[in-house]
Write an enzyme that holds these catalytic residues in place. Structure first.
Site: not given
Length: 371
Positions: A106, A137, A219
């Protein structure tokens, strides 16, 4: 999962929602690389020797733990990078001397080209996408110039224990080279990300829950133990729907390092994930909404030819209401149940036929394809 904190998804075992920890560049400009900022919240008096797998430091007490933190940050932070796309930023971890960098799918979104900046500063380096494994992911990108890159050491996440001290390293809110600390709060969580334009809604099994603060921009970074090993990749943070989806302090999730290493090895070797180790029913489905607007089951749109589902008798129009006795009111719930199963196993699939009759089929599970 999007690159902001607006999306939500249900936890498998608690009434809580999740949000991505990537960040759009419109929220905060990238920070200036330099000295790392450290947020320390561990209890004083716990020495590095008290943590399994820790790098011993001389003496004991707060000074020893502080020295251990400093050594680990000095060792690992040069392997953490900031990844900037045309519309967002996130973090990444240097995987090898060839220039491969691990991050979240992402974070890269639909982009193919990136700028990579080391936590230690310097001119941004151009990078390109090798492959993105959206279902898990994870993604691998590669910088054009790998000169001077320092690969991180990835540990064995199978040996983790609740209570171990960890640090999260990345670029939260564009603050390059930031470090926060906490503990491993739980292991083996199954969490599902919200689906949006940049993610199909990945389900992560075996996720590490941590109290180390994780914020937008973290992230794709690193969750690190006291041995200086990367044992996870921070990916999600929980948000509280009762507080307007405000971030829930001290509840974040990371993808285990063993999963990361497996995916990275396949992408670097084969250009894509060839073995997901995940189970699939062999059907295309959608969520059905009841008269009250609530999810009521998963409707089979199409059955794959020669699949176990076809052989078992599943047909388009059937409504899947449970798997092995666990209700599946939505495709998200179906994905969560399947994430705990393995290819080759048989699943008891309870369905409602279009005529209203109910039956349970034994469906041989297949491998979920990575692309």
């Amino acid at each position: 999962m999007g690159r902001s904190t607006t999306g939500v998804a249900l936890l498998a075992t608690a009434v809580m929602t999740l949000a991505g920890c990537g960040q759009g560049t419109g929220l905060q400009p990238p920070g200036v690389a330099g000295s790392p900022s450290v947020s320390a919240s561990a209890s004083p008096g716990v020495s590095a020797e008290d943590s399994p797998g820790a790098t011993p430091a001389p003496g004991s007490g707060p000074g020893s733990l502080e020295a251990a933190y400093e050594q680990i940050i000095t060792k690992v932070l040069p392997s953490i990078v900031q990844i900037t796309t045309r519309d967002s930023l996130g973090s990444g971890v240097v995987y090898d001397t060839a220039g491969h960098i691990i991050t979240n799918a992402h974070v890269v979104g639909g982009n193919k080209q990136f700028e990579v900046t080391l936590a230690t500063g310097g001119t941004p380096r151009s990078a390109r996408l090798i492959s993105s494994f959206e279902l898990g992911d994870l993604a691998v990108i590669k910088v054009d110039d790998p000169t001077g890159l320092k690969p991180a050491v990835f540990g064995d996440s199978a040996g983790l224990r609740v209570g171990q001290i960890v640090m999260a390293m990345g670029n939260p809110l564009g603050l390059s080279g930031s470090v926060t600390n906490g503990i491993i709060s739980a292991l083996g969580r199954t969490v599902t990300e919200p689906s949006n334009e940049s993610s199909p809604g990945a389900t992560i099994s075996g996720a590490i829950q941590t109290s180390a603060p994780i914020n937008p921009g973290n992230s794709g970074g690193a969750l690190v133990n006291l041995a200086g090993e990367v044992i996870g990749v921070p990916t999600l943070t929980a948000v509280n729907p009762e507080l307007g989806n405000a971030q829930a302090a001290g509840i974040g999730f990371a993808i285990p390092s063993n999963t990361v290493k497996d995916v990275a090895t396949q992408i670097i070797r084969d250009g894509k994930v060839t073995n997901t180790h995940r189970a699939a029913l062999g059907v295309v489905v959608r969520t059905v909404i009841d008269m009250s607007g609530q999810p009521a089951g998963v409707s089979v749109v199409r059955v794959m030819k020669n699949s176990g589902a076809q052989r078992a008798g599943l047909k388009a129009g059937d409504l899947i209401v449970s798997i092995n006795g666990t209700p599946t009111p939505s495709t998200q719930d179906l994905s969560t149940v399947l994430s705990a199963l393995k290819p080759g196993e048989d699943a008891k699939v309870e369905i409602i036929r279009p005529d209203g009759s109910t039956t349970t089929l034994s469906v041989p599970l297949e491998e979920l394809h990575g692309s």
